[in-house]
Scaffold this active site. Structure first.
Site, mmCIF file in Angstrom:
data_model
loop_
_atom_site.group_PDB
_atom_site.id
_atom_site.type_symbol
_atom_site.label_atom_id
_atom_site.label_comp_id
_atom_site.label_asym_id
_atom_site.label_seq_id
_atom_site.Cartn_x
_atom_site.Cartn_y
_atom_site.Cartn_z
ATOM 1 C CD GLN A 45 -2.630 1.169 2.651
ATOM 2 O OE1 GLN A 45 -2.165 0.628 3.657
ATOM 3 N NE2 GLN A 45 -3.814 1.733 2.638
ATOM 4 N N GLY A 46 0.625 2.147 -0.946
ATOM 5 C CA GLY A 46 1.352 3.406 -1.007
ATOM 6 C C GLY A 46 0.462 4.581 -0.654
ATOM 7 C CE1 TYR A 47 -4.159 4.085 -0.631
ATOM 8 C CE2 TYR A 47 -5.407 4.613 1.332
ATOM 9 C CZ TYR A 47 -5.366 4.156 0.033
ATOM 10 O OH TYR A 47 -6.529 3.793 -0.592
ATOM 11 C CB SER A 48 1.729 6.823 5.246
ATOM 12 O OG SER A 48 0.556 6.486 5.956
ATOM 13 C CD GLU A 92 -5.278 0.497 6.196
ATOM 14 O OE1 GLU A 92 -4.104 0.398 6.574
ATOM 15 O OE2 GLU A 92 -5.708 1.468 5.556
ATOM 16 C CB SER A 128 -4.175 8.772 14.334
ATOM 17 O OG SER A 128 -4.911 9.972 14.183
ATOM 18 C CG ASN A 129 -7.400 4.819 17.564
ATOM 19 O OD1 ASN A 129 -7.364 4.342 16.425
ATOM 20 N ND2 ASN A 129 -7.334 4.064 18.640
ATOM 21 C CD GLU A 130 -5.152 10.469 18.658
ATOM 22 O OE1 GLU A 130 -4.698 10.132 19.766
ATOM 23 O OE2 GLU A 130 -4.853 9.850 17.604
#
Length: 398
Positions: A126-129, A244, A383-385
């Site tokens: 996966q190329g996301y971040s 995901e 992130s959960n935030e």
């Protein structure tokens, strides 16, 4: 929806158990149970076994090789494979890219890529971040400029899990800088053997190279590798992320880990009595079990919605938050149960063929590694935030 198992569900559970007893290699289940690192060959072996049985793509439509299982059957399969310590299937091609291709890709893309995902020909990452574009994914800078029948890609991706093994990468790239940031993103499929791609491993605390940096320098990508429409990739990315986040929750794995934790708490002595009888520890254990039961119900609701063709937004974010927090709580309670045996960390003990003496009880060997490695669970996949912001907007309209 009805949460009770029918006689047919119970019969299916027995079928799954029989299959796992007969076909799951003990060598693999032992490695999973003791927290050893799995090799690419290990993961490919279990992938092939499931594919041969026709149970690999249990969430795909039947016409593309899916099983046609009900929500309960999928839940039973996930739970039983966790109980039997089966390796988790690498999700990138099977559970993340494939649903996007089936919903948004062309007929030609589905006919080419989906069979190759099933038979293991193509390993995807996966190329996301990117540096500076993790949870704030819309700020990504990797650029794809169209030149005739190709895009020229330049930029960098990071935290690319198992990218060192990958044949292909599905990638979010910026194809326009006009309008809102989300409106200029496209979804490209890129051959990792293309000239101009460099993969640099990132060493983690447990000594493993699970994640990588990927650099693109003037990489040529055929326009036919664009999924859907140009500049509409944000829509496809959000759809993929619901799968995901559901996968990250790992309900079946948490159920198995909780059972193991309860056994450890009953047999580990503190001050002359089992740890399970310590009021503080017992209270945390009880809350954990309640939270997990609640998450199990939410998981079934999300699977039911996904099976009906919906992409649950708020629900998958809720599941991701609770699932990762529960897993981290299990890790922490296991670490506390291990006591002094969680302090030493010998990376070699997690590798196959380690001949050294265990530091403590066998179950304690991977405790420190799992505790530190799983701190990332509440960060990746959004992130959960950020998940709480998504829930606020989706439910309250703020």
């Amino acid at each position: 929806m009805n949460l009770d198992f029918t006689p047919e569900d119970e019969a299916f559970r027995e079928e799954v158990r029989t299959f796992l007893k007969e076909k799951l290699p003990k060598r693999l289940s032992d490695k999973v149970r003791t927290g050893q690192h799995l090799t690419k060959a290990d993961m490919e072996e279990w992938h092939a076994i499931l594919n041969e049985r026709g149970w690999l793509a249990n969430h795909w439509p039947v016409e593309w090789g899916g099983t046609g299982w009900s929500v309960m059957q999928r839940f039973i399969f996930e739970t039983e494979t966790a109980i039997f310590h089966a390796p988790r299937i690498v999700p990138f091609g099977l559970s993340m890219l494939a649903p996007v291709l089936i919903k948004y890709g062309t007929e030609e893309q589905c006919r080419h890529y989906l069979p190759r995902i099933l038979d293991g020909t193509d390993w995807w990452c996966q190329g996301y971040s990117e540096p500076g574009a993790g949870s704030d994914l819309a700020s990504l800078k990797t650029q794809a400029v169209r030149e005739g029948d190709h895009y020229i890609v330049n930029g960098q991706k990071t935290w690319t899990t198992l990218g060192q093994h990958a044949d292909w990468i599905f990638c979010l790239v910026r194809t326009s800088s006009e309008g809102k940031r989300q409106e200029g993103i496209s979804f490209l499929l890129i051959d990792m053997k293309s000239p101009g791609i460099e993969v640099r491993p990132i060493k983690l605390l447990d000594g493993d190279y699970e994640v990588n940096e990927v650099f693109f320098t003037d990489v040529k990508v055929p326009v036919t590798n664009l999924v859907g429409e140009e500049n509409q990739g944000w829509t496809y990315a959000k759809y993929l992320l619901t799968y995901e986040r559901t996968n990250i929750a790992g309900v079946g794995a948490s159920m198995e880990l909780l059972d193991r934790l309860k056994d450890v708490a009953r047999t580990t002595m503190r001050g002359g009595k089992p740890l399970a009888e310590d009021p503080f520890y017992a209270a945390r254990l009880a809350k954990l079990e309640i939270d997990l039961e609640n998450m199990k119900t939410t998981n079934l609701r999300v699977l039911d919605a996904a099976g009906a063709g919906h992409a649950p937004v708020a629900e998958s974010s809720m599941l991701k938050i609770r699932g990762t927090e529960i897993r981290q709580e299990i890790n922490d309670l296991m670490r506390r149960a291990a006591g002094r045996y969680a302090q030493p960390f010998v990376a070699e003990a997690l590798e196959e063929g380690f001949n050294g003496e265990p530091v403590g009880p066998e179950w304690a060997n991977p405790v420190a590694s799992q505790y530190f490695n799983n701190r990332k669970l509440s960060i990746f996949g959004g992130s959960n935030e950020v998940q709480r912001e998504i829930i606020t907007k989706a439910v309250l309209g703020l």
